[in-house]
Structures are given as structure tokens and as C-alpha cells.
Design a protein around this motif. Sequence first.
Motif, short mmCIF file in Angstrom:
data_model
loop_
_atom_site.label_atom_id
_atom_site.label_comp_id
_atom_site.label_asym_id
_atom_site.label_seq_id
_atom_site.Cartn_x
_atom_site.Cartn_y
_atom_site.Cartn_z
N THR A 87 0.83 -1.21 0.00
CA THR A 87 0.00 0.00 0.00
C THR A 87 0.86 1.25 0.00
O THR A 87 0.57 2.22 -0.70
N GLN A 91 1.00 4.09 -2.79
CA GLN A 91 0.79 5.47 -2.41
C GLN A 91 1.89 6.38 -2.96
O GLN A 91 1.63 7.48 -3.44
N GLN A 192 -2.13 10.28 5.43
CA GLN A 192 -2.96 9.25 6.05
C GLN A 192 -4.03 8.79 5.06
O GLN A 192 -4.75 9.60 4.47
N LEU A 193 -4.12 7.50 4.88
CA LEU A 193 -5.09 6.95 3.93
C LEU A 193 -6.41 6.64 4.63
O LEU A 193 -6.43 6.06 5.72
N THR A 194 -7.50 7.06 4.04
CA THR A 194 -8.82 6.71 4.56
C THR A 194 -9.34 5.42 3.92
O THR A 194 -10.14 4.71 4.52
N ASP A 195 -8.89 5.13 2.72
CA ASP A 195 -9.29 3.91 2.02
C ASP A 195 -8.06 3.30 1.36
O ASP A 195 -7.65 3.74 0.27
#
Length: 209
Positions: A87, A91, A192-195
Motif C-alpha cells: 500500500t 501510495q 494518512q489513507l482513509t481507504d
Amino acid sequence: MSSNTPPSFLSRIAIAIGSFFAILGNGRLAADVTRLRAGEALAADVAPREIRVEVPVEKIVEVRVEVPVETIVEKTVELRVEVPTDTAALQLLGLLQREARFVDFIQEDVAPYTDAEIGAAARVVHAGCRKVLGEHFTIAPVRPETEGARITLPAGFDAAAVRLTGHVVGQAPFTGTLGHRGWQVTQVQLPQLTDPQAAKVLAQAEVEL
């Protein structure tokens, strides 16, 4: 009239008549009058005597009782959310695509283009990639010496941080010339990832209406 002033004659007659009947009906008063006439002092004229009465008092003993008190300890627990490696990589690719069109540049077949055209595009990609690295990564040299300096690597040196090239014979220590200082990341600050699933989309498809 003050209590110390003798009563008048008429008052004394009234007192005498009243006392007469009172003495007849009260034997105790008659006895008091008899003692008074005999010259004995009245109870009000006798100075009171101090009467000391010893009353037993229980001795108060101070007892110190130690009561155990439960100590409340506040414990701070640091919760670290680990972002999966894949991830984080996706990103980073997404950031490079957004700022430098990196994926577009790599996926493009540059064979038909001239060196000047490729160089102009590379300048844009370079500026965007540099921006991403500067905003989200803290990068420092592995070795503090300047390139070209002679250095000595002691026994037990970090082989993951320093790569030996050339004619390598024997055991450390090794003395050689620093050809490249190397790079290492000391801090990562990715958004910061929300999904996390959305990180797979490096660039959204564009539909013009």
C-alpha cells in the motif's frame, strides 16, 4: 430602691405581717429565721467553698493505623498503525504520478521522440519527483565523507549500508576510495489513507463531457 437600702418603717410593718404568716406555714423558713436571730450568717453571706471532685478520665491513646492505598498508575500505550508495504508503494507511485506524471512518462514509448523532446519532458518529471521526495521523505547520506575521500571500513561494518566494489580480497578492515556517499531515508511522512484500496488507482481515468 437599691437592695442594700433598709426598707422604710411602713415597709417593715408589711414585711413583719407577711413574715408572720409565712413562718407559721413554713417550718424551714421558721428554722432559718431562728438561726438568723441567733446571729448565724445566711447562706448568701457565706463565701462559697471550692469543691474539687476528681472525675476519672479515660486516657486517650493515639494509635496510628496505616491503611494501604492502591496506587493508580497511568500507562500510555503507543498505538502504531503499520501501513502495508504494498500500500505504501502504491501510495508513493500515486504521489509521483500526481506531481510529476511519472507513470505517464515511464509508460510512454519514447523511441519516436527526439532527445530534445525527451529532455524537456524529463525536466518536468524531475521537478515533480524532487518535490515528492522533499515533502514526504527525509533523505541523508549514508557516509558523511566527501566523494573521492579515502576511508577505512573496520571489521563488522554494515554490509547493508556499504557495498564493496573492485578487487575485494581478504577480511576487514578495508581501505578504499569513496565513490558514492549513498542515500538513506531517516523519516517517512506519507499522507494518512482513509481507504487503502483506493491507493491502487494511481491516476483516475478522465472523461470529458
